[in-house]
Each structure stands twice: as C-alpha cells, then as structure tokens.
Design an enzyme around this catalytic site. Structure first.
Site, short mmCIF file in Angstrom:
data_model
loop_
_atom_site.label_atom_id
_atom_site.label_comp_id
_atom_site.label_asym_id
_atom_site.label_seq_id
_atom_site.Cartn_x
_atom_site.Cartn_y
_atom_site.Cartn_z
N ASP A 106 0.82 -1.21 0.00
CA ASP A 106 0.00 0.00 0.00
C ASP A 106 0.86 1.26 0.00
OD1 ASP A 106 -2.62 1.28 0.37
OD2 ASP A 106 -1.79 1.95 2.28
N GLU A 166 1.28 -0.47 -4.98
CA GLU A 166 0.35 0.59 -5.35
C GLU A 166 1.10 1.91 -5.44
OE1 GLU A 166 -3.40 3.15 -3.62
OE2 GLU A 166 -1.79 2.47 -2.35
#
Ligand code: CA
Length: 496
Positions: free
Chosen positions: A234, A264
């Site tokens: 993340d 990400e």
C-alpha cells in the site's frame, strides 16, 4: 504457459460484519474453476476504527483479529483464526494468496507525547511555515490489549516523521516531527506537493533502524503465522523505495520464496514517475497500471469521440508488460471513494477484454464486477448517494476465453478510431485455442482479421453472445468479424 488472473477479493463498502474471510474460504474452489489463479485480500490487521476499519488506517499489525483493541476482537473481515483458515482454503483450492501490507502510516495511538515540530505548507511540503515549536501528538503506541504478545516493540515519536493533528490546540495541519533520525521529510521519488512522504495519520520514519528491524521481524512473524504467497504493498509512492528493497530481500532470502509482489504507486498521469520507482526498486515488484485505468475512464466518458487506437498510450503495460498489473477498477476508484474515477458500465466489458485477452500484463479483476454491490455514502460533492454496482454478466465468459482461448501469436488491428480488434492464433498446447476480439465504441462494425490457416473451415461464434450469427474461417485463415454497437465480441471456435 497458462494465462493467470488475479482477483481483488474485497471492495471499500464490503459489509463490516466480519464475514469476508469466511466468504473467501467458501468461494475459493468456485473462483479457481472460473479461471482465477490468485487473490489479493484486504489488510488483515486491526485498524484504528476496530471492526469498522478497512485496515488502511493500521493500528496494530500484530493484531489480526485476536485482541480486544479499538473496541473489538475481530477486524472488519473476521478473526485471526478465520483469516488463517481462509488462506489455507485458498491454497488448497489452488489459488495464490496475496496479503495487503500497510506500512506507510499508523493511526489510533494509545498515548500523546510532547514533540517538537515544524508546520509545513500543504502543497509544498519542503517549505516550513513556522519555527520549531512543541505540540502534543498521538505518536505513542503501546498496544495495551496485546500486552507484549509476539513483540514488545513500542512506537514513539522517534518512529514517526510527521502527524496531522495538534492535540494541544486541536488544530489539523501537516507537522514535520523533529526526531534524532533526520531533519524534515524522507526523500521519496514523487515530487507532487514538493515532497509526498506524508500521506495521512502518523507517518512512519524509516530512517530509524529500529523501525526497519521491527518491520522485518513482523514480516517473518506474519509469514510464519499465515503462510501467504505474496504481497500487495500500500501507498508506496509515499515511502522511501529503499525500505521495501531491504524488506523484500530479507524475506525472500530468509524463506527462499518468490513472494510475488505488486505495489500501489498511484500516478495515473505520470508514467515517468512509475518507471523511476521501478528502477529504484530494481524490478523487485510489479506495479498497478494506474495510467491504463485512467485511459479506460476517459474512453468510457468520451464514447465515440475517444480514439480507441490510443487506448494503450502512456501506459505501463505498453512499455513494461512483464511488471504491469492491469485493472479496470479498485477500492479507491470505485464510486464515492477518494480517488473516484469509475469506468462507466457500458465500457467495462470492453476494458476487461483489453486486459484479459491480450498477451501483455497480469490482469486483476475487481470484486464488484463479479459480485455486485449496493451502498450509501457521502460523495465528493458533499451529498449522500446510493450506489448500485451490477456484476458484469459476461465476465465469466471473458475469464473462460482468457483461460482457454487467448493463446498464440497476436495480430493487432488498431486501425480505426471507433473499431479496434486483434486475434490470437492459438497453439498446440491449448486445444481449441485461438480467438478474435472486436471492439466498437460507436455503431455496428465489421473487420476482416487473420486468425491463421490452422482454423480454416472452422465455425466461430461470439462467446459474449452479443452477435448471434456464426462465421466460418476461410481457406486463408481469415473472416470478416462482426461487433454490435458500443460493445465487444469475442470469437472462438464453436463447441458442442
Ligand atoms: Ca511516508
């Protein structure tokens, strides 16, 4: 080699009823049969809102739904035991299971501390708008509910580089913390806002070697506890790339596992920045193709004004297909979410054909496209909305075509702004393989495409069911394929 497909097995508005881990365990076998090979699960740890947290607001990464913290034992998705069981069920069904790792920030500190900070200008984080001053900040994490189980590491202001809340004055702003490990923000690659190290909550300080060691120990514990196959990382755009180089090398080296990893790095309009990150991480991880998702969004809004020949322009899959994870939607771009950029429903089957039936990229299907969803929330316009997302009826046909038909040489026909197509010639490894795909963003269209003489004389039908006519491939291996208005047709050999 067989075509693989990933599934993001959650969406932002999945009910907070503790059922997701059980739901995945129940679905694993069916998903494998549908043509899914790997699954990305949401963060398993306790977030600051307890059983209401999606997990992107990490509180205690050792609490997988085991300790009474933040008002609940379980997380939004279930208990620790259910989480571990669902990974076993997934692996038993033949799926690879990827877990979501949130290490940029933490929230919900147990105690305040007095810390020295400088306030920064929000859109230029390198500029300080104050001299150093003291505030009370939520930076002390002692995890009283866990009481030292698994790790006795306690986090304090030496472990954080910034916060967004001054508990003395109850003001919200961005504050850079002065600790012993460095002045100001850490260098990250992205230059948005001057420096984009700070995203939210209490930003983790990776210059502190004790933090890096603790997170490696945690990675070992997490793997030994849950036995997953890989990672989704993340918010990596807000982190020093060196940290994950060290972290991944450590775990891969220690366990001799590949640990497939996708990061990400959400920069839909800045491919250069993504490529710089890939270079900085030495190809250790794949990256979600945010620019491609943005192209899908644009194409769905512009209808026939969009030139389909440009659908792959400025995308990661176009320049570095081996590290591109392609997608149509995720939990951030779905309606009413922070990065809302929803691909209109008419274009979604087309977008899925573009990621599932071509050679390039590792496609990731979004949960709502397989299961649908209905929810209410306040949108970016400040108003309450009720959203219904229909599942895509034809997605299963597309997954079938990916698994069984989309093999062999690819011939592209990107020659008309409103109608593009391609063929896959098929190969001997996959019996009956070979497919012709035709897309229109305007009216009904036809296009003559070459499928290969191995298919001469065979009858082909549209697996999407949009075109009811059957076609026979001529002696030269060609046919004039048909597509209905604003749709995709997927032509494969007629089977009994
Ligand atoms: Ca950061």
């Amino acid at each position: 080699m067989e075509n693989y497909t990933m599934l993001q097995f959650f969406e932002w508005y999945y009910p907070a009823d503790g059922s997701l881990w059980k739901h995945f365990a129940n679905e694993a076998t069916r998903l494998k049969k549908l043509g899914i090979d790997s699954v990305w699960l949401p963060p398993a740890h306790k977030g600051m809102e307890g059983d209401q947290s999606t997990g992107y607001d990490a509180y205690d990464i050792y609490d997988l739904g085991e300790f009474d913290q933040k008002g609940s034992v379980r997380t939004k998705y279930g208990t620790r035991e259910e989480f571990i069981n669902c990974i076993s069920a997934g692996k038993e069904a033949g799926l690879k299971v990827y877990v979501d790792i949130v290490l940029n920030h933490m929230g919900g500190a147990d105690e305040k501390e007095t810390v020295t900070v400088k306030q920064v200008i929000p859109d230029n984080r390198n500029e300080f708008m104050s001299e150093p001053f003291e505030i009370e900040a939520y930076t002390k994490f002692t995890f009283p509910g866990r009481a030292g189980r698994y790790s006795d590491f306690q986090w304090d202001y030496q472990c954080f580089s910034g916060v967004d809340y001054n508990a003395t004055t109850k003001e919200t702003a961005i504050y850079s913390i002065q600790n012993q490990y460095g002045e100001g923000w850490q260098d990250v690659l992205d230059l948005e806002n001057g420096n984009y190290d700070y995203l939210m909550l209490s930003d983790i300080e990776f210059r502190n070697p004790h933090v890096r060691e603790e997170l490696k120990r945690w990675g070992e514990w997490f793997y030994e506890t849950a036995g997953f196959n890989g990672f989704r990382l993340d918010a990596i755009k807000h982190m020093d790339p060196e940290f994950f180089n060290e972290w991944l090398d450590h775990l891969r080296g220690k366990y001799g596992q590949e640990f497939y990893t996708v990061g990400e790095y959400w920069s839909p309009y800045d491919l250069e920045s993504i490529l710089n990150y890939i270079e900085a991480t030495g190809r250790r991880m794949s990256i979600f193709d945010a620019p491609l998702q943005a192209n899908f969004f644009k194409a769905s809004k512009e209808h026939s004004d969009f030139n389909l020949c440009n659908i792959f322009d400025n995308t990661l899959v176009n320049v570095l297909p081996e590290l591109a994870v392609t997608l149509v939607e995720n939990h951030d771009t779905q309606p009413l979410q922070s990065l809302e950029q929803t691909v209109d429903s008419w274009f979604r089957p087309i977008a899925y054909a573009l990621i599932l039936l071509r050679e390039a990229g590792y496609p990731c299907i979004f949960y709502t496209d397989l299961y649908g969803s209905t929810y209410k929330d306040t949108g970016n316009d400040g108003k309450e909305h009720e959203i219904t997302l229909e599942k895509i009826d034809k997605l299963e046909a597309l997954l079938y075509a990916r698994k069984h038909l989309a093999y062999g040489n690819q011939n592209d026909y990107f020659d008309d702004p409103n109608c593009i197509g391609w063929t896959r010639e098929g190969n001997d490894e996959f019996e009956g393989s070979g497919v012709a795909v035709l897309i229109s963003n305007a009216d009904d269209q036809t296009k003559t495409m070459q499928l290969g003489t191995r298919h001469a004389g065979k009858t082909f039908v549209d697996y999407m069911g949009n075109v009811t006519e059957e076609l026979v491939i001529d002696e030269n291996g060609q046919a004039e394929f048909i597509v209905r208005e604003k749709s995709v047709s997927v032509w494969g050999e007629k089977r009994n």
